[in-house]
Design an enzyme around this catalytic site. Structure first.
Site, PDB file in Angstrom:
ATOM      1  N   ASP A   9       0.706  -1.326   0.157  1.00 49.54           N
ATOM      2  CA  ASP A   9      -0.160  -0.111   0.060  1.00 49.54           C
ATOM      3  C   ASP A   9       0.758   1.533  -0.189  1.00 49.54           C
ATOM      4  O   ASP A   9       1.285   1.989   1.302  1.00 49.54           O
ATOM      5  CB  ASP A   9      -0.792  -0.110   1.396  1.00 49.54           C
ATOM      6  CG  ASP A   9      -1.868   1.124   1.500  1.00 49.54           C
ATOM      7  OD1 ASP A   9      -2.353   1.986   0.098  1.00 49.54           O
ATOM      8  OD2 ASP A   9      -2.535   0.882   2.474  1.00 49.54           O
ATOM      9  N   ASP A 107      -2.316   2.737  -6.827  1.00 55.50           N
ATOM     10  CA  ASP A 107      -1.648   2.922  -5.642  1.00 55.50           C
ATOM     11  C   ASP A 107      -1.615   1.272  -4.322  1.00 55.50           C
ATOM     12  O   ASP A 107      -1.474   1.137  -3.034  1.00 55.50           O
ATOM     13  CB  ASP A 107      -2.174   3.733  -4.205  1.00 55.50           C
ATOM     14  CG  ASP A 107      -3.693   3.683  -3.314  1.00 55.50           C
ATOM     15  OD1 ASP A 107      -4.143   2.870  -4.276  1.00 55.50           O
ATOM     16  OD2 ASP A 107      -4.117   4.408  -2.557  1.00 55.50           O
ATOM     17  N   GLU A 108      -2.118   0.637  -4.637  1.00 52.82           N
ATOM     18  CA  GLU A 108      -2.016  -1.039  -3.726  1.00 52.82           C
ATOM     19  C   GLU A 108      -2.035  -1.963  -4.349  1.00 52.82           C
ATOM     20  O   GLU A 108      -2.824  -1.838  -5.907  1.00 52.82           O
ATOM     21  CB  GLU A 108      -2.940  -0.767  -2.674  1.00 52.82           C
ATOM     22  CG  GLU A 108      -4.880  -1.379  -3.337  1.00 52.82           C
ATOM     23  CD  GLU A 108      -5.974  -1.354  -2.386  1.00 52.82           C
ATOM     24  OE1 GLU A 108      -5.171  -1.999  -2.082  1.00 52.82           O
ATOM     25  OE2 GLU A 108      -6.718  -1.297  -2.637  1.00 52.82           O
TER      26      GLU A 108
END
Length: 362
Positions: A9, A107-108
């Site tokens: 993350d 973002d992950e």
């Protein structure tokens, strides 16, 4: 070697990308969203740096409200192309390791790996990402996706939304945390159910009505009672969630989209029913044309309204038969609109359509 699931993350990703190309902003409160002009109405914060969050600024709030909380912040326009490019950089770094990378967003992602030392792998992943992209991330380690995802909250920056506890993100393993069957109960039992992945405020209220307030309560709940309240599929899923059970498979095959939506916040509130109906029809027809252009077929329609009070009800209907006809979707959306109690002006309208699964199409 054992199979491990890691959840990567990125830290304040959108803000971090902006700070990377404007190093002079490092350490300052940065707010990204809309046109970047906080005087303009109907714009929403995409993300805020940790420094801005200390003033109460958070993603999803109106940019004008963010300006009131932190007028000294640097306000920047959203640049999706830049975030997409930066995300590709990060994922390419992760793919350079002997792992499987399952992307879940800018973002992950989940990383699957055969290893005897998942912490060492996590350290290597974080170091490589920072060295090659100048961006930082937290890594949660788990024996399934549920636990890996939750572990990331405990590994994240001390100023993130995760409530800290002894042992989280300390020493050489800062930014990394392991959550497995071995420590699930000691870490999670006394925490509120809202801390679980997939439990929002509405479901928290529903579970509270059953006397379920903690993770331990959910783990011990009667499965049949949960199925009766939430349906056989979701009831069983909530019961499993309370015990930290989850999927262990990580795949690099891109996820097939299951739906598409269009939402629009209007410069001026919609008051007249005729105006609301006209705009809803237009949005429904637009999203249908896009879906049909991609060769997909629609089986369910959702309509979302947001009133000036920010109350946001949603209603849906499954179609009698799957269709690609924009008129059918628009008509269904208008029929759903009749089910709403419209007593206040509307600031946002949205239509979401669910696809027929590819393997169900003859």
């Amino acid at each position: 070697m054992s199979w491990w699931v890691l959840h990567v993350d990125m830290d304040q990703f959108i803000a971090a990308v902006e700070i990377r190309r404007r190093p002079e902003l490092r350490g300052l409160p940065v707010v990204v969203g809309g046109s970047g002009d906080p005087t303009q109405p109907r714009q929403v914060v995409a993300t805020a740096s940790y420094e801005a969050r200390e003033y109460g600024v958070h993603s999803g709030m109106p940019v004008r409200a963010a300006y009131k909380k932190c007028p000294q912040a640097v306000f920047l326009p959203s640049d999706p192309a830049a975030y997409d490019a930066a995300s590709t950089e990060v994922m390419d770094v992760l793919r350079s390791f002997p792992v499987v990378v399952e992307v879940w967003g800018w973002d992950e992602c989940f990383v699957g790996a055969e290893t005897d030392d998942p912490e060492a792998l996590a350290v290597s992943l974080r170091a490589a990402v920072e060295e090659r992209t100048s961006l930082t991330c937290a890594v949660g380690i788990g024996d399934n996706k549920t636990r890996a995802k939750l572990a990331t909250n405990f590994a994240k920056h001390s100023r993130s939304h995760a409530e800290p506890f002894v042992g989280a993100g300390e020493g050489s393993a800062a930014g990394i945390y392991r959550l497995t069957a071995a420590n699930w109960r000691s870490v999670m039992d006394d925490r509120p159910i809202r801390d679980l992945w997939g439990i929002g405020s509405r479901m928290e209220k529903n579970l509270n009505e059953l006397g379920i307030t903690t993770v331990a309560d959910l783990a011990a709940a009667d499965v049949e009672a949960l199925k009766k309240r939430f349906g056989p599929k979701m009831g069983a899923w909530y019961a499993a969630l309370g015990r930290g059970l989850g999927d262990t498979q990580v795949t690099d095959v891109p996820r097939e989209p299951v739906s598409r939506s269009h939402e629009e916040t209007f410069p001026a509130d919609l008051v007249e029913l005729a105006d609301i109906q006209r705009e809803l029809r237009r949005i429904a027809e637009e999203v249908t044309r896009e879906v049909v252009a991609d060769g997909r077929t629609i089986q369910r329609v959702w309509v979302k309204l947001r009133f000036i009070s920010f109350y946001t009800p949603i209603k849906s209907r499954k179609l009698k038969s799957p269709t690609q006809d924009p008129e059918v979707i628009a008509t269904t959306a208008l029929e759903l609109l009749e089910k709403f109690e419209i007593r206040r002006p509307i600031r946002l309208l949205g239509v979401r359509v669910e696809f027929v699964p590819p393997d169900a199409v003859e």
